[in-house]
Design a protein around this motif. Structure first.
Motif, PDB file in Angstrom:
ATOM      1  N   GLY A 126       0.912  -1.457  -0.063  1.00 41.11           N
ATOM      2  CA  GLY A 126       0.029  -0.137  -0.291  1.00 41.11           C
ATOM      3  C   GLY A 126       0.997   1.419  -0.271  1.00 41.11           C
ATOM      4  N   THR A 127       2.259   1.678   0.168  1.00 42.66           N
ATOM      5  CA  THR A 127       2.764   2.037  -0.319  1.00 42.66           C
ATOM      6  C   THR A 127       3.187   3.007  -1.472  1.00 42.66           C
ATOM      7  OG1 THR A 127       5.061   0.729  -0.463  1.00 42.66           O
ATOM      8  CG2 THR A 127       4.276   1.796   2.132  1.00 42.66           C
ATOM      9  N   ASN A 128       3.687   4.209  -1.963  1.00 47.67           N
ATOM     10  CA  ASN A 128       3.412   4.254  -3.247  1.00 47.67           C
ATOM     11  C   ASN A 128       5.114   4.279  -3.217  1.00 47.67           C
ATOM     12  OD1 ASN A 128       1.019   5.048  -3.602  1.00 47.67           O
ATOM     13  ND2 ASN A 128       0.680   6.824  -2.611  1.00 47.67           N
ATOM     14  N   GLN A 129       5.733   3.722  -4.220  1.00 44.98           N
ATOM     15  CA  GLN A 129       6.977   4.364  -5.119  1.00 44.98           C
ATOM     16  C   GLN A 129       6.926   4.650  -6.096  1.00 44.98           C
ATOM     17  OE1 GLN A 129       8.690   0.051  -6.154  1.00 44.98           O
ATOM     18  NE2 GLN A 129      10.172   0.975  -6.272  1.00 44.98           N
ATOM     19  N   VAL A 130       8.168   5.864  -5.676  1.00 44.75           N
ATOM     20  CA  VAL A 130       8.384   6.336  -7.343  1.00 44.75           C
ATOM     21  C   VAL A 130       9.195   6.204  -8.072  1.00 44.75           C
ATOM     22  CG1 VAL A 130      10.095   8.623  -7.347  1.00 44.75           C
ATOM     23  CG2 VAL A 130       9.110   8.641  -5.398  1.00 44.75           C
ATOM     24  N   THR A 131       8.350   6.632  -9.394  1.00 41.31           N
ATOM     25  CA  THR A 131       8.192   6.104 -10.338  1.00 41.31           C
ATOM     26  C   THR A 131       9.196   7.165 -11.112  1.00 41.31           C
ATOM     27  OG1 THR A 131       6.614   6.440 -11.668  1.00 41.31           O
ATOM     28  CG2 THR A 131       6.879   4.378 -10.331  1.00 41.31           C
ATOM     29  N   TYR A 132       9.436   7.339 -12.584  1.00 40.75           N
ATOM     30  CA  TYR A 132      10.100   7.936 -12.944  1.00 40.75           C
ATOM     31  C   TYR A 132       9.960   7.279 -14.766  1.00 40.75           C
ATOM     32  CZ  TYR A 132      13.478  11.753 -14.624  1.00 40.75           C
ATOM     33  OH  TYR A 132      13.950  13.101 -15.377  1.00 40.75           O
ATOM     34  N   ASN A 133       9.782   7.869 -15.405  1.00 37.73           N
ATOM     35  CA  ASN A 133       9.556   7.387 -17.268  1.00 37.73           C
ATOM     36  C   ASN A 133       9.142   6.319 -16.855  1.00 37.73           C
ATOM     37  OD1 ASN A 133       9.730   7.862 -19.339  1.00 37.73           O
ATOM     38  ND2 ASN A 133      11.495   7.042 -19.806  1.00 37.73           N
ATOM     39  N   GLY A 134       7.973   5.197 -16.649  1.00 39.34           N
ATOM     40  CA  GLY A 134       7.519   4.742 -15.882  1.00 39.34           C
ATOM     41  C   GLY A 134       8.172   3.477 -16.005  1.00 39.34           C
ATOM     42  N   HIS A 135       9.710   3.716 -15.199  1.00 35.12           N
ATOM     43  CA  HIS A 135       9.987   3.080 -13.768  1.00 35.12           C
ATOM     44  C   HIS A 135      10.438   3.058 -12.663  1.00 35.12           C
ATOM     45  CE1 HIS A 135      11.189   0.781 -18.288  1.00 35.12           C
ATOM     46  NE2 HIS A 135      11.809   1.662 -18.375  1.00 35.12           N
ATOM     47  N   PRO A 136       9.468   1.944 -11.368  1.00 30.11           N
ATOM     48  CA  PRO A 136       9.868   1.770 -10.171  1.00 30.11           C
ATOM     49  C   PRO A 136      11.426   2.309  -9.852  1.00 30.11           C
ATOM     50  CG  PRO A 136       8.061   0.052 -10.695  1.00 30.11           C
ATOM     51  CD  PRO A 136       8.962   0.608 -11.951  1.00 30.11           C
ATOM     52  N   LEU A 137      11.351   3.165  -9.096  1.00 29.70           N
ATOM     53  CA  LEU A 137      12.959   3.245  -8.209  1.00 29.70           C
ATOM     54  C   LEU A 137      13.738   3.365  -6.825  1.00 29.70           C
ATOM     55  CD1 LEU A 137      13.095   7.216  -8.688  1.00 29.70           C
ATOM     56  CD2 LEU A 137      14.483   5.357 -10.738  1.00 29.70           C
ATOM     57  N   TYR A 138      14.902   2.783  -6.893  1.00 34.66           N
ATOM     58  CA  TYR A 138      14.964   2.242  -6.165  1.00 34.66           C
ATOM     59  C   TYR A 138      16.371   2.231  -5.458  1.00 34.66           C
ATOM     60  CZ  TYR A 138      12.158  -2.005  -7.682  1.00 34.66           C
ATOM     61  OH  TYR A 138      11.067  -2.039  -8.091  1.00 34.66           O
ATOM     62  N   ARG A 139      17.322   2.538  -4.103  1.00 35.34           N
ATOM     63  CA  ARG A 139      18.351   2.181  -3.995  1.00 35.34           C
ATOM     64  C   ARG A 139      19.488   1.304  -3.664  1.00 35.34           C
ATOM     65  NH1 ARG A 139      21.067   3.560   0.282  1.00 35.34           N
ATOM     66  NH2 ARG A 139      19.030   2.861   1.699  1.00 35.34           N
ATOM     67  N   PHE A 140      20.443   0.988  -3.610  1.00 35.15           N
ATOM     68  CA  PHE A 140      21.846  -0.468  -2.979  1.00 35.15           C
ATOM     69  C   PHE A 140      21.745   0.013  -1.410  1.00 35.15           C
ATOM     70  CE2 PHE A 140      25.226  -2.680  -4.131  1.00 35.15           C
ATOM     71  CZ  PHE A 140      24.554  -3.492  -3.884  1.00 35.15           C
ATOM     72  N   ALA A 141      21.198  -1.126  -1.407  1.00 33.85           N
ATOM     73  CA  ALA A 141      21.720  -1.040   0.734  1.00 33.85           C
ATOM     74  C   ALA A 141      23.590  -1.255   0.353  1.00 33.85           C
ATOM     75  CB  ALA A 141      21.127  -2.422   1.047  1.00 33.85           C
ATOM     76  N   GLY A 142      24.203  -1.221  -0.336  1.00 31.25           N
ATOM     77  CA  GLY A 142      26.079  -1.304  -1.254  1.00 31.25           C
ATOM     78  C   GLY A 142      26.001   0.048  -1.034  1.00 31.25           C
ATOM     79  N   ASP A 143      25.344   1.053  -1.912  1.00 27.64           N
ATOM     80  CA  ASP A 143      26.084   2.342  -1.684  1.00 27.64           C
ATOM     81  C   ASP A 143      25.719   2.947  -0.469  1.00 27.64           C
ATOM     82  OD1 ASP A 143      25.996   1.943  -4.185  1.00 27.64           O
ATOM     83  OD2 ASP A 143      24.274   2.947  -4.712  1.00 27.64           O
ATOM     84  N   ARG A 144      26.723   2.865   0.471  1.00 25.88           N
ATOM     85  CA  ARG A 144      27.012   3.907   1.550  1.00 25.88           C
ATOM     86  C   ARG A 144      27.322   5.718   2.251  1.00 25.88           C
ATOM     87  NH1 ARG A 144      25.753  -0.893   2.953  1.00 25.88           N
ATOM     88  NH2 ARG A 144      26.502  -2.308   4.595  1.00 25.88           N
TER      89      ARG A 144
END
Length: 183
Positions: A126-144
């Protein structure tokens, strides 16, 4: 004049002097509303001011791969090739390693982000994920740290992950800083 009356008169005079000094100081802060209400601005004004000072949801950063999308903490954002629509396919362990960028309100952009490409897609929780140009955006846990692109080109959870350019397309250039998949 009785002593307690003199004290009250002195206090009243001091209070009057303080109010008069405040009124003449040229302060732009209202001391009271004209309707006798409080000095607080209306809620709509407060929300507008908060929106002006809130950091953008998505902005950009120049890194070795080019100008890429980052979140409000300057951490790199990625596309997951398994996402063929705006609906995320990354859940569970995948979402722990690749946290989705979620918002409560409408996402905002800055620094070359094209606002018309920003939107949201509802996740299964039920949360809203940000999309850009129709694609969901994510971070990577390995990027500190800001500017880290350790997730670039990794093949995790069934597909590859790539940083995103301001044009809304993946940047598939390889990087030599990848620590390996690790997930």
């Amino acid at each position: 004049m009785r002593p307690h009356v003199r004290v009250i008169a002195a206090l009243a005079g001091t209070a009057f002097a303080a109010v008069a000094a405040s009124a003449c100081s040229g302060s732009s802060s209202p001391s009271a509303a004209s309707d006798g209400g409080t000095a607080s601005p209306p809620a709509s004004v407060a929300l507008q001011e908060a929106a002006k000072t809130a950091p953008p949801t998505v902005t950009t950063k120049q890194v070795s791969l080019g100008k890429i999308l980052v979140n409000d903490k300057n951490l790199t954002l990625y596309f997951f090739e398994a996402d063929k629509t705006s609906k995320s396919t990354c859940t569970g362990a995948c979402a722990a390693a690749w946290p989705p960028l979620v918002v409560k309100n409408k996402p905002t952009g800055a620094g070359g982000v094209q606002s018309k490409l920003l939107s949201t897609s509802e996740r299964s929780q039920g949360t809203n994920q940000v999309t850009y140009n129709g694609h969901p955006l994510y971070r990577f846990a390995g990027d500190r740290n800001p500017g880290d692109v350790n997730g670039q080109g990794l093949n995790n959870f069934g597909a590859k992950w790539y940083v995103v350019g301001t044009d809304g397309k993946t940047i598939t250039t390889a990087t030599t800083t990848n620590p390996g998949s690790g997930y």
